[in-house]
Motif scaffolding. Structure first.
Motif, short mmCIF file in Angstrom:
data_model
loop_
_atom_site.label_atom_id
_atom_site.label_comp_id
_atom_site.label_asym_id
_atom_site.label_seq_id
_atom_site.Cartn_x
_atom_site.Cartn_y
_atom_site.Cartn_z
N THR A 46 19.21 4.13 -14.77
CA THR A 46 20.05 3.11 -14.12
C THR A 46 20.18 3.30 -12.61
O THR A 46 20.59 2.39 -11.92
N ASP A 47 19.86 4.52 -12.12
CA ASP A 47 20.01 4.77 -10.68
C ASP A 47 18.69 5.31 -10.13
O ASP A 47 18.05 6.17 -10.78
N PRO A 48 18.27 4.88 -8.91
CA PRO A 48 17.00 5.37 -8.35
C PRO A 48 16.95 6.90 -8.24
O PRO A 48 15.86 7.48 -8.36
N HIS A 49 18.11 7.54 -8.05
CA HIS A 49 18.10 9.01 -7.94
C HIS A 49 17.68 9.68 -9.24
O HIS A 49 17.23 10.82 -9.23
N ASN A 87 4.53 12.75 -9.13
CA ASN A 87 5.05 12.26 -7.84
C ASN A 87 4.86 10.75 -7.72
O ASN A 87 5.74 10.03 -7.26
N TRP A 88 3.69 10.30 -8.13
CA TRP A 88 3.42 8.85 -8.08
C TRP A 88 4.39 8.13 -9.01
O TRP A 88 4.96 7.09 -8.65
N ASN A 89 4.62 8.69 -10.18
CA ASN A 89 5.52 8.05 -11.16
C ASN A 89 6.95 7.98 -10.65
O ASN A 89 7.66 6.99 -10.90
N ILE A 90 7.38 9.02 -9.95
CA ILE A 90 8.75 9.02 -9.42
C ILE A 90 8.93 7.85 -8.46
O ILE A 90 9.90 7.09 -8.55
N ASN A 91 7.97 7.67 -7.54
CA ASN A 91 8.08 6.54 -6.60
C ASN A 91 7.99 5.21 -7.32
O ASN A 91 8.70 4.25 -6.97
N TYR A 92 7.15 5.15 -8.32
CA TYR A 92 7.01 3.92 -9.12
C TYR A 92 8.34 3.60 -9.82
O TYR A 92 8.82 2.46 -9.77
N GLU A 93 8.93 4.60 -10.45
CA GLU A 93 10.23 4.40 -11.14
C GLU A 93 11.31 3.98 -10.14
O GLU A 93 12.06 3.05 -10.40
N LYS A 94 11.36 4.70 -9.00
CA LYS A 94 12.37 4.38 -7.97
C LYS A 94 12.26 2.91 -7.58
O LYS A 94 13.27 2.22 -7.46
N GLY A 95 11.04 2.45 -7.36
CA GLY A 95 10.82 1.05 -6.95
C GLY A 95 11.34 0.07 -7.99
O GLY A 95 12.00 -0.92 -7.66
#
Ligand SMILES: C=C(O[C@@H]1C=C(C(=O)O)C=C[C@H]1O)C(=O)O
Length: 104
Positions: A46-49, A87-95
């Motif tokens: 629920t949160d980008p963090h 790392n790629w997935n983290i940015n993808y999820e954040k987006g």
């Protein structure tokens, strides 16, 4: 389609490359399957963090390193590949999570 050949059954560069191409396709199918779950995870968080979960990341890396050792693969190479993927997935999820929050 020709049947898969074991490494020792490959006599030419073309023989070897055909098997590498076959395996790349299989790996990409698995990456696509994994990606579907990462997308689902981004829907659940629920949160980008939350996208960056260090405890989970280190648990995944630890497992991948051990599995690599069991398979007589280089564990540092596996770690590098997985850290790049994660790392790629983290940015993808954040987006995804941030866009959903903005749209609310
Ligand atoms: C998929 C998750 O999100 C991120 C991506 C991960 C992965 O690709 O394996 C692992 C940890 C996360 O920070 C998760 O939290 O499990």
């Amino acid at each position: 389609m020709t049947a898969a050949k074991l490494p020792a059954e490959c006599d030419t560069k073309d023989d070897v490359r055909a098997e590498i191409d076959r395996i790349d396709q299989a790996l990409l199918n698995l990456f696509a399957e994994r990606h579907g779950y990462v997308t689902r995870m981004a829907e659940i968080k629920t949160d980008p963090h939350e996208a960056f979960d260090p405890a989970r990341i280190e648990a995944v890396i630890g497992k991948v390193r051990q599995l690599s050792l069991d398979l007589d693969l280089d564990e540092d190479q596996a770690e590098l590949i997985w850290r790049t993927l994660i790392n790629w997935n983290i940015n993808y999820e954040k987006g995804i999570i941030a866009a959903r929050k903005r749209a609310k």
